[in-house]
Design an enzyme around this catalytic site. Structure first.
Site, PDB file in Angstrom:
ATOM      1  N   ARG A  27      22.078   9.812 -21.974  1.00  0.00           N
ATOM      2  CA  ARG A  27      20.822   9.067 -21.876  1.00  0.00           C
ATOM      3  C   ARG A  27      20.199   8.816 -23.242  1.00  0.00           C
ATOM      4  NH1 ARG A  27      21.291  12.676 -17.842  1.00  0.00           N
ATOM      5  NH2 ARG A  27      20.810  12.049 -15.686  1.00  0.00           N
ATOM      6  N   ILE A 181      -0.635  -8.761  -5.995  1.00  0.00           N
ATOM      7  CA  ILE A 181      -1.872  -8.856  -5.217  1.00  0.00           C
ATOM      8  C   ILE A 181      -1.775  -7.863  -4.059  1.00  0.00           C
ATOM      9  CG2 ILE A 181      -3.260 -10.307  -3.672  1.00  0.00           C
ATOM     10  CD1 ILE A 181      -2.746 -12.646  -5.474  1.00  0.00           C
ATOM     11  N   GLY A 184      -1.474  -2.028  -5.171  1.00  0.00           N
ATOM     12  CA  GLY A 184      -1.962  -0.828  -5.846  1.00  0.00           C
ATOM     13  C   GLY A 184      -2.339   0.302  -4.905  1.00  0.00           C
ATOM     14  N   CYS A 187      -5.946  -0.046  -3.833  1.00  0.00           N
ATOM     15  CA  CYS A 187      -6.341  -1.419  -3.510  1.00  0.00           C
ATOM     16  C   CYS A 187      -6.255  -1.636  -2.009  1.00  0.00           C
ATOM     17  CB  CYS A 187      -5.426  -2.419  -4.219  1.00  0.00           C
ATOM     18  SG  CYS A 187      -5.801  -4.146  -3.855  1.00  0.00           S
ATOM     19  N   THR A 189      -6.981  -4.842  -0.668  1.00  0.00           N
ATOM     20  CA  THR A 189      -7.045  -6.297  -0.490  1.00  0.00           C
ATOM     21  C   THR A 189      -6.236  -6.755   0.726  1.00  0.00           C
ATOM     22  OG1 THR A 189      -7.475  -6.770  -2.819  1.00  0.00           O
ATOM     23  CG2 THR A 189      -6.425  -8.511  -1.539  1.00  0.00           C
ATOM     24  N   GLY A 222       1.998  -1.015  -7.250  1.00  0.00           N
ATOM     25  CA  GLY A 222       3.086  -0.767  -6.305  1.00  0.00           C
ATOM     26  C   GLY A 222       4.063   0.309  -6.697  1.00  0.00           C
ATOM     27  N   GLY A 269     -10.434   2.233  -7.097  1.00  0.00           N
ATOM     28  CA  GLY A 269     -10.108   0.849  -7.398  1.00  0.00           C
ATOM     29  C   GLY A 269     -11.307   0.145  -7.992  1.00  0.00           C
ATOM     30  N   SER A 289     -15.932  -4.405   0.024  1.00  0.00           N
ATOM     31  CA  SER A 289     -15.165  -3.551  -0.864  1.00  0.00           C
ATOM     32  C   SER A 289     -13.680  -3.770  -0.601  1.00  0.00           C
ATOM     33  CB  SER A 289     -15.526  -2.082  -0.609  1.00  0.00           C
ATOM     34  OG  SER A 289     -14.563  -1.227  -1.193  1.00  0.00           O
TER      35      SER A 289
END
Length: 368
Positions: A27, A181, A184, A187, A189, A222, A269, A289
């Site tokens: 490595r 989008i 996270g 997150c 959303t 992600g 977030g 939120s």
């Protein structure tokens, strides 16, 4: 009318990287540094393409000091004052400005503050223009305005998840496109809006679009482990931005709290109730939120986590015969899987496996 795309879109959990014959003996032979000349700023940058996210608790001067030693970037959160920047740049940050990005929103007051910061610290050469929805015309116009005003500053901008918007942002003056989008760890959303795109497919498609124009992308969100970072880079991401994977460390901002003898740090977030109450006085009437607030077990110094992450990247390269990180996408073949981890035992933390006690708390204990 509504339309359904039938092509399967994939996330990091849906694939593994297939091993291939390798001539690498160790490595230690792998280089994980990259070098880029950005298409619009014409700036040259070299280093390890890992970026600490521009979140309150992650994008801090303290985190930047550690990451810069390993040639990683920190996107500073946008709530540092101009005086904070001047003090940092004249002191502990004077030798690491090439490894930091100044974050900003797109409102008039954001642009005024950005101008003040870049005037006060002209050696800063990277800007992160950050909004949750990178599909608005106001966002695109902001990038054009910033590019016109700062022709030789590298612009990182997002977030988007599709080819056409990646191209639009590069044409408008951005150099690095933030892709992601809703993936996270803090997150919400996708839960609140139903909007999103599986991260692996988003990276593959946006990287293809960006590279055709000489631009670059950063996979933002992600990643849950070093293997996900390797998958993102195998999918041709030029950079990977991390938030949750870097949360809970000594250098992260926020109070360390004790619960039944265990220590935690708060992580949230930037569209959460916590963030909006802190910076905007609360959640506005017209919005909701779109973030979580969580307690993350205290994890000790952040350098050990970065070292472990870099080791995972080098190991991934050896499995496919890539002597450099640049070669990884060319050597990567993804295979679809139904399971990638053996879950017989509960997940253990490879980095800092023992219970970590914050230095301040430990001094009190030792004194007693």
């Amino acid at each position: 009318m509504p339309f359904i795309e039938n092509e399967m879109k994939l996330d990091f959990k849906d694939v593994l990287i297939r091993p291939k014959r390798s001539a690498l003996a160790s490595r230690s032979q792998v280089s994980i540094e990259r070098e880029f000349i950005f298409p619009n700023s014409k700036q040259k940058w070299s280093g390890v393409p890992i970026i600490a996210a521009n979140m309150d608790t992650i994008g801090t001067f303290e985190v930047a000091a550690v990451l810069a030693k390993r040639k990683c970037i920190t996107a500073m959160h946008k709530h540092y004052t101009v005086d904070d920047w001047k003090e940092w740049a004249a002191g502990p940050g004077k030798d690491i400005t090439q490894y930091v990005a100044v974050s900003t929103g797109i409102l008039g007051k954001d642009m005024e503050k950005l101008d003040e910061i870049l005037t006060a610290v002209p050696v800063l050469k990277m800007i992160c223009i950050d909004v949750a929805n990178g599909y608005s015309e106001a966002f695109v116009q902001c990038i054009r305005d910033v590019r016109k005003k700062y022709p030789d500053v590298t612009i990182m901008a997002g977030n988007v998840v599709t080819k056409e918007m990646t191209e639009e942002l590069i044409f408008s003056g951005a150099d690095i496109i933030k892709v992601g989008i809703g993936p996270g760890s803090v997150c919400t959303t996708r839960k609140q809006t139903g909007v999103g795109y599986p991260q692996l497919s988003a990276v593959l498609e946006c990287a293809d679009a960006a590279h055709g124009l000489g631009g670059r992308i950063v996979s933002d969100g992600g990643c849950t482990c070093p293997g996900d970072v390797a998958k993102a880079m195998g999918a041709d991401a030029d950079f990977v931005m991390l938030g949750g994977m870097l949360a809970g460390h000594e250098e992260c901002a926020g109070e360390t709290i004790e619960v039944n003898g265990e220590y935690f740090k708060v992580f949230y977030g930037m569209s959460s109730d916590t963030a909006m109450k802190k910076h905007s006085g609360g959640v506005a009437e017209y919005r909701s939120s779109e973030g979580k607030t969580v307690k993350v077990p205290y994890r000790g110094p952040i350098d050990e986590t970065i070292r472990d992450l870099c080791g995972g990247l080098r190991s991934a390269c050896t499995y496919v015969g890539a002597a450099t990180l640049k070669e990884l996408p060319k050597k990567t073949t993804f295979i679809r899987v139904t399971q990638q981890l053996n879950t017989v035992f509960t997940e253990s933390t490879k980095v800092n496996p023992t219970v970590q006690v914050p230095p301040a708390k430990k001094q009190k204990t030792d004194a007693a």
